[in-house]
Every structure is written in C-alpha cells, then in structure tokens.
Design a protein around this motif. Sequence first.
Motif, PDB file in Angstrom:
ATOM      1  N   PHE A 285       6.165  -4.347  16.633  1.00  0.00           N
ATOM      2  CA  PHE A 285       5.877  -4.432  15.149  1.00  0.00           C
ATOM      3  C   PHE A 285       6.080  -3.546  14.339  1.00  0.00           C
ATOM      4  CE2 PHE A 285       2.428  -6.730  17.617  1.00  0.00           C
ATOM      5  CZ  PHE A 285       2.661  -7.965  17.262  1.00  0.00           C
TER       6      PHE A 285
ATOM      7  N   ALA B 257       7.093   9.517   5.493  1.00  0.00           N
ATOM      8  CA  ALA B 257       7.509   9.112   4.103  1.00  0.00           C
ATOM      9  C   ALA B 257       6.546   8.256   3.100  1.00  0.00           C
ATOM     10  CB  ALA B 257       8.923   8.636   3.991  1.00  0.00           C
ATOM     11  N   MET B 258       6.071   7.065   3.945  1.00  0.00           N
ATOM     12  CA  MET B 258       5.165   6.342   3.322  1.00  0.00           C
ATOM     13  C   MET B 258       3.765   7.110   3.173  1.00  0.00           C
ATOM     14  SD  MET B 258       5.619   2.566   5.038  1.00  0.00           S
ATOM     15  CE  MET B 258       5.458   2.910   6.843  1.00  0.00           C
TER      16      MET B 258
ATOM     17  N   MET C 217       0.339   1.777  10.888  1.00  0.00           N
ATOM     18  CA  MET C 217       0.070   0.378  10.522  1.00  0.00           C
ATOM     19  C   MET C 217      -1.431   0.219  11.106  1.00  0.00           C
ATOM     20  SD  MET C 217       1.944  -2.094  13.062  1.00  0.00           S
ATOM     21  CE  MET C 217       1.553  -1.983  15.053  1.00  0.00           C
TER      22      MET C 217
ATOM     23  N   ILE D 134       4.076   0.760  -5.153  1.00  0.00           N
ATOM     24  CA  ILE D 134       2.685   0.536  -4.705  1.00  0.00           C
ATOM     25  C   ILE D 134       2.073  -0.083  -5.670  1.00  0.00           C
ATOM     26  CG2 ILE D 134       0.645   1.811  -4.115  1.00  0.00           C
ATOM     27  CD1 ILE D 134       2.215   4.150  -3.106  1.00  0.00           C
TER      28      ILE D 134
ATOM     29  N   ARG E 154      -3.766  -5.178   7.754  1.00  0.00           N
ATOM     30  CA  ARG E 154      -2.551  -4.449   7.288  1.00  0.00           C
ATOM     31  C   ARG E 154      -1.487  -4.473   8.020  1.00  0.00           C
ATOM     32  NH1 ARG E 154      -3.816   1.405   5.602  1.00  0.00           N
ATOM     33  NH2 ARG E 154      -4.440   0.295   3.923  1.00  0.00           N
TER      34      ARG E 154
ATOM     35  N   LEU F 112      -4.939   5.336   4.536  1.00  0.00           N
ATOM     36  CA  LEU F 112      -3.556   6.013   4.314  1.00  0.00           C
ATOM     37  C   LEU F 112      -3.725   7.507   3.740  1.00  0.00           C
ATOM     38  CD1 LEU F 112      -1.179   3.044   3.418  1.00  0.00           C
ATOM     39  CD2 LEU F 112      -1.414   4.271   5.618  1.00  0.00           C
TER      40      LEU F 112
ATOM     41  N   ILE G 158      10.948  -0.159   3.992  1.00  0.00           N
ATOM     42  CA  ILE G 158      10.025  -0.330   4.930  1.00  0.00           C
ATOM     43  C   ILE G 158       8.407  -0.379   4.314  1.00  0.00           C
ATOM     44  CG2 ILE G 158      10.915   0.187   7.160  1.00  0.00           C
ATOM     45  CD1 ILE G 158       9.537   3.079   7.014  1.00  0.00           C
ATOM     46  N   ALA G 159       7.490  -1.053   4.453  1.00  0.00           N
ATOM     47  CA  ALA G 159       6.250  -1.036   3.756  1.00  0.00           C
ATOM     48  C   ALA G 159       5.168  -1.496   4.729  1.00  0.00           C
ATOM     49  CB  ALA G 159       6.445  -2.075   2.289  1.00  0.00           C
ATOM     50  N   LEU G 160       3.812  -0.850   4.091  1.00  0.00           N
ATOM     51  CA  LEU G 160       2.586  -1.365   4.577  1.00  0.00           C
ATOM     52  C   LEU G 160       2.129  -2.068   3.670  1.00  0.00           C
ATOM     53  CD1 LEU G 160       1.520   2.179   5.991  1.00  0.00           C
ATOM     54  CD2 LEU G 160       2.044   0.188   7.293  1.00  0.00           C
TER      55      LEU G 160
ATOM     56  N   ARG H 251       4.493   9.067  -0.114  1.00  0.00           N
ATOM     57  CA  ARG H 251       4.484   8.314  -1.322  1.00  0.00           C
ATOM     58  C   ARG H 251       3.140   8.241  -1.613  1.00  0.00           C
ATOM     59  NH1 ARG H 251       7.657   7.808  -4.908  1.00  0.00           N
ATOM     60  NH2 ARG H 251       9.577   7.686  -3.720  1.00  0.00           N
ATOM     61  N   ARG H 252       2.170   7.707  -0.637  1.00  0.00           N
ATOM     62  CA  ARG H 252       0.936   7.368  -0.984  1.00  0.00           C
ATOM     63  C   ARG H 252       0.197   8.624  -1.715  1.00  0.00           C
ATOM     64  NH1 ARG H 252      -1.983   2.474  -1.650  1.00  0.00           N
ATOM     65  NH2 ARG H 252      -3.793   3.331  -2.612  1.00  0.00           N
TER      66      ARG H 252
ATOM     67  N   ASP I 113      12.944   7.909   1.808  1.00  0.00           N
ATOM     68  CA  ASP I 113      12.578   8.310   0.405  1.00  0.00           C
ATOM     69  C   ASP I 113      10.944   8.458   0.390  1.00  0.00           C
ATOM     70  OD1 ASP I 113      12.787   8.269  -2.749  1.00  0.00           O
ATOM     71  OD2 ASP I 113      11.587   6.414  -2.349  1.00  0.00           O
TER      72      ASP I 113
ATOM     73  N   TYR J 135       1.263   9.153  -5.226  1.00  0.00           N
ATOM     74  CA  TYR J 135       0.562   7.888  -5.949  1.00  0.00           C
ATOM     75  C   TYR J 135      -0.710   8.100  -6.095  1.00  0.00           C
ATOM     76  CZ  TYR J 135      -1.213   3.216  -6.773  1.00  0.00           C
ATOM     77  OH  TYR J 135      -2.039   2.278  -7.447  1.00  0.00           O
TER      78      TYR J 135
ATOM     79  N   PHE K 165       2.939  -4.284   8.984  1.00  0.00           N
ATOM     80  CA  PHE K 165       4.197  -3.662   8.664  1.00  0.00           C
ATOM     81  C   PHE K 165       5.464  -4.385   8.561  1.00  0.00           C
ATOM     82  CE2 PHE K 165       7.969  -0.850  10.442  1.00  0.00           C
ATOM     83  CZ  PHE K 165       7.765   0.077   9.323  1.00  0.00           C
ATOM     84  N   ALA K 166       6.164  -4.175   7.698  1.00  0.00           N
ATOM     85  CA  ALA K 166       7.425  -5.183   7.463  1.00  0.00           C
ATOM     86  C   ALA K 166       8.509  -4.416   6.584  1.00  0.00           C
ATOM     87  CB  ALA K 166       7.044  -6.480   7.047  1.00  0.00           C
ATOM     88  N   ASN K 167       9.417  -5.227   6.418  1.00  0.00           N
ATOM     89  CA  ASN K 167      10.324  -4.891   5.415  1.00  0.00           C
ATOM     90  C   ASN K 167      10.080  -5.461   4.336  1.00  0.00           C
ATOM     91  OD1 ASN K 167      12.599  -4.947   8.028  1.00  0.00           O
ATOM     92  ND2 ASN K 167      12.319  -3.121   7.208  1.00  0.00           N
TER      93      ASN K 167
ATOM     94  N   GLN L 126       8.717 -11.191   7.038  1.00  0.00           N
ATOM     95  CA  GLN L 126       9.156 -10.127   6.099  1.00  0.00           C
ATOM     96  C   GLN L 126       8.316 -10.524   4.728  1.00  0.00           C
ATOM     97  OE1 GLN L 126      10.467  -7.768   7.045  1.00  0.00           O
ATOM     98  NE2 GLN L 126      12.641  -8.051   7.962  1.00  0.00           N
TER      99      GLN L 126
ATOM    100  N   TYR M 250      11.474  -3.586  12.843  1.00  0.00           N
ATOM    101  CA  TYR M 250      11.636  -3.408  11.304  1.00  0.00           C
ATOM    102  C   TYR M 250      12.443  -2.220  10.833  1.00  0.00           C
ATOM    103  CZ  TYR M 250       8.586  -7.460  10.923  1.00  0.00           C
ATOM    104  OH  TYR M 250       7.833  -8.722  10.972  1.00  0.00           O
TER     105      TYR M 250
ATOM    106  N   GLU N 103       0.819  -1.234  -0.060  1.00  0.00           N
ATOM    107  CA  GLU N 103       0.016  -0.051  -0.126  1.00  0.00           C
ATOM    108  C   GLU N 103       1.018   1.260  -0.113  1.00  0.00           C
ATOM    109  OE1 GLU N 103      -3.484   0.098  -0.280  1.00  0.00           O
ATOM    110  OE2 GLU N 103      -3.043  -1.884  -0.799  1.00  0.00           O
ATOM    111  N   SER N 104       2.046   1.189   0.675  1.00  0.00           N
ATOM    112  CA  SER N 104       3.167   2.298   0.479  1.00  0.00           C
ATOM    113  C   SER N 104       4.484   1.958   1.107  1.00  0.00           C
ATOM    114  CB  SER N 104       2.615   3.662   1.321  1.00  0.00           C
ATOM    115  OG  SER N 104       3.370   4.559   0.597  1.00  0.00           O
ATOM    116  N   TYR N 105       5.272   2.575   0.858  1.00  0.00           N
ATOM    117  CA  TYR N 105       6.862   2.013   1.209  1.00  0.00           C
ATOM    118  C   TYR N 105       7.734   3.374   1.276  1.00  0.00           C
ATOM    119  CZ  TYR N 105       8.005   3.135  -3.472  1.00  0.00           C
ATOM    120  OH  TYR N 105       8.287   3.837  -4.579  1.00  0.00           O
ATOM    121  N   SER N 106       8.770   3.090   1.832  1.00  0.00           N
ATOM    122  CA  SER N 106       9.759   4.130   1.964  1.00  0.00           C
ATOM    123  C   SER N 106      11.302   3.270   1.888  1.00  0.00           C
ATOM    124  CB  SER N 106       9.841   4.868   3.125  1.00  0.00           C
ATOM    125  OG  SER N 106      10.845   6.021   3.035  1.00  0.00           O
TER     126      SER N 106
END
Lengths: 136, 392
Positions: free
Chosen positions: B140, B153-154, B254, A111, A96, B259, A86-88, B157-158, B206, B161, A98-100, A130, B144, A65-68
Amino acid sequence: MQMSLPQPEPNADSLPYWQAAREGRLLVRRCTACGERHFMPRHLCPSCWSDRLEWVESEGTGRVESYSIVHRAPTAAFAAVAPYVIALIDLDEGPRVFANVVGDDAFEVAIGDRVRVTFEDRGNGAMIPQFARVKR
Amino acid sequence: MGNAMSLKNKVAIVGVGESDIGKVPSMSGLGLNAQAAKRALDDAGLKVSDIDGLLTAYSFTEPYTMLGSSLCEYLGLQPIVCASMVAGGASPGIMLRHAAQTVALGLADTVLVCAGENRATGLGRDAAVAVLAQVGHPQFEQLYGGLIPGYYAMIARRHMYEYGTTREQLAAVAVNTRAHALLHPNAHMKTPITVEQVLSSKPIADPLRMLDCCLVSDSAGAFIVTSAERALDLRHAPAYLLGIGEKHTHEHLMCAPSLSDFGATQSGRIAYEMAGVGPADIDVAELYDCFTIVPIIELEELGFVPHGDGGAFFEAGHARIGGKLPINTHGGMLSHAHAGAAGGLFGIVEAVRQLRGGEGERQVRGAKLALVHNEGGILSSHCTLILSNQKG
Ligand SMILES: [Zn+2]
C-alpha cells in the motif's frame, strides 16, 4: 530501458481488495461487531479484535490530510515519472488511505482538497486506486 | 505502567565509543561495531571478560539473520545475554532499557550495547535509497512511490498547515545542528551551512530538501551499562539512568492514529515520572533528527514548548550551545552521523559526554540532566530517556 511501475502483490488479507480494484471498485473492511471501518485490510478488527468482518464498497470520495511532491524517487521506475504527488486521504467513510494525487492539476494539491478515486492501469489488468482533485 | 519496578538510579552508562565516521571503505559494518565497542571498553576502563551481555540492532548493509550472535562471534564474546532488537531509530533507547532491566535484575553484570553499519560505502547512495524504499508497506505504500523522506515531508506539511511552521524554521534546525557538528572532532560534516543554502539545496520531497535530511554515513556507536554500585569503581563519573519510557503507535504513516500527535508525549511522560523531573529541569537534549521537522515535533511533545512553537525556538537560536536548551550538541544525524540504529545511539553517547563535562567549546556548562529521545519508523516507535551525573 523503460522500467514499469510496480503491480500490486496481493496476499490473503488483501486479495478481495485488489480483485475489486481490477473492476474499478474501492473496498474497505467493516467490522460487523463494532461497525468500525478500517484500511490496510486485516484478519481482525484493530478496534475490537472481532474477526467478523465484511468488505464494503467506498463511495471513493475524501479529503487530503497531507501530501508531498516527490522529486527524488525511491526507484528507477518512479524516477521516470517524477515529480509526482503522494498523499494521505481520509475517505468520507472514515479510513485513511495512501495514494498518488493524479490529474492535470495534481501539483496544485492542498490540504483540505476534496478528491475522488480513479483507477490507474498498471498493466495485465491490474488497476490501482488513485485520487484526483474534485473540480470546484 | 502498573506496578513496574522503577529503573531509577539502578544502572549507569560507564563507557561510550564511536567508530571512525564518514566514508570508511577500509572497514566492514561488524568492524565498525568492533571499533566502537573497543573504544567504549577502553573508555570505561573495563576488560573484555567483564562483558557478559550484548545487545545490538540490525544492519541493512550486512543483513545477518542473527546479528547479535554474529557480532558476538566476530568479537569473540560468549555472553549469557544476547539479542538483536529491531525498532528502527528507537532501537538504541530500547536496548538501553533492556540492558538496564537485565542489570537491575542481576541477569548480567555488564552489558555492551552497539549498533551501526557501513551504509555509505557498503551500500552506496542509490542502493541505500532503494533499500530504504522497502521500509514502506509492500502493498500500500511502495506501489505509490512512497519513500521515507516523503512520509516525513507529509508530517512537515501538516505541521506547517496546523501551526504555521515555516520553511525557514525547518532550515534553522539544519543550520543549528551543523554549527554544533563543527565543534565535534569526529563529525561527518565539517563545513558550515546557511539558511539560504538549506533552502536552495536539491528538492527531495516537498517541503524537504537535501539539507533537511539526515546523512548516510559509515559509523557505529557503543555504550556499556552496569550497576550503579559497580559504576563507582570505574574510570569516569557514571551517567545514571533516572528515567526511561516507550510508546508505540503504528509502523506505517497511513495507519498512524494522528498526523500531529505522536508517541513522544507519552514516552516522555513515563520517563519524566520515573526520574521525578520535568522539562524545565533538563540542561541538554539530544533529539532524534532524521529530518528537520522531527526535533521540532519532539521539542513540543516532550513539553519544552507548546505545540506549534518548536520552529520558532530553533529560529531564535535557543537550541544553540549557550542557549535556553542546547539540542543535538554533537551535530545530530543531520551533521554528525547516521547509519541505521547508530544515529540515535550517538545521542546517548553525547549525553554521557556532556554529563561528564570537559567537552571544550561543545560543553554545556554545568549540565546535570540530559534527555535523549529516539524514534523509529515514521514517528512510530518512541523511547525517551533521562540521564544524570548524580543519582536522582
Ligand atoms: Zn470491531
């Protein structure tokens, strides 16, 4: 000095989640009253407040859904592995997480990417969920 | 909102103060709060004995268990109302609401609200980053390598997008804000920046770079709330509270319900309804700007522009002093100061000053209605407030 990445520190809400992760299984909480699945395991269902919950295994597939891409890590241990992603991620079952995003092509993440769970060894038997991009 | 008694026109902010800002190694966190409080008291023309309530927030640098009590003790105050309120960046607005309720109900006459800490020199950049990492969920998120700039940032980014918001538009927010800080005598940052400099600053997470991120300052801010009646007898024209609203949706990103839709829409709606005004009536806005994406989202959620148009608004210069809606006229947290809960508090201080008039080059001509938005966590807790130099 080599600093190791952190290990999970389970509490009473999350112990079964982390135990399953050690066996390579991704669990989510499911409410038997309303059917809602949630992540970040709780004592009751955040939708209906029923405390009749069960653990169910996730297929482990989902979508970004998103990342950085992190360049400035929060701790010395993560600085040693930066940059990292990192990402959702929305699991196909709903919750949902959260992880790498890991793997050779992690920095190509976008995305909407399909991803699948994989487990990272953090030592002493600790495995953490992950996600890796699903190759088209 | 039920049948809540409206706080409209009941109270006013009658004194504001800022501590020294920047790197201030000669002062402790409590010392900075004391300096800001003394300046606010002098600004109001009140005596120490007039203060019978104190609200403060939290300090990472000096983490007293009962910060409110510790601060009262330091200041030699023995008030009949005191609390420490912890809602991240939303704390100042929320403290204003509690101060307003307290005064409106007659539980205290004059409430001092202050917050801030010596985060630049008391903690240091690396320690600050490490402490802020603890904001992530211990099981959680921290596991990570999650970090506050990464969560924002996320969100950025969203937004890019979904709406096509550009990297240059984010940079325009930083440039806009820096230009305003140069007009503020007490701002932390004192040199201009360009879009190119923002785009080539050090990558953090980023798409956010160093100049997209708020400062780490030593600083504290303070304001004093009293009844609308009492306010008339004091040194400056009162800044009346016309409307105030909150909304809380999550803590960790999360667990956010969305978002792209956050709580500012509803906190704004509550504030507008109480005040009986709409976005088009607002003359100046002080929006929380911990990262450049945040005022863009707030501008949209607070109804000033349609969703997706916030970046273009900044890029076109509409947020400059003299533009359609001047935003963060003091320089915001990106360029004026940021230290814990002081960041959003300075937005309230600046709104009061703009409503009094006389800020020279920084003055928004004829400003009658000012909106301030505070948010805490990762767009988790929201408070919107509307102030005016006239009763509504
Ligand atoms: Zn349920």
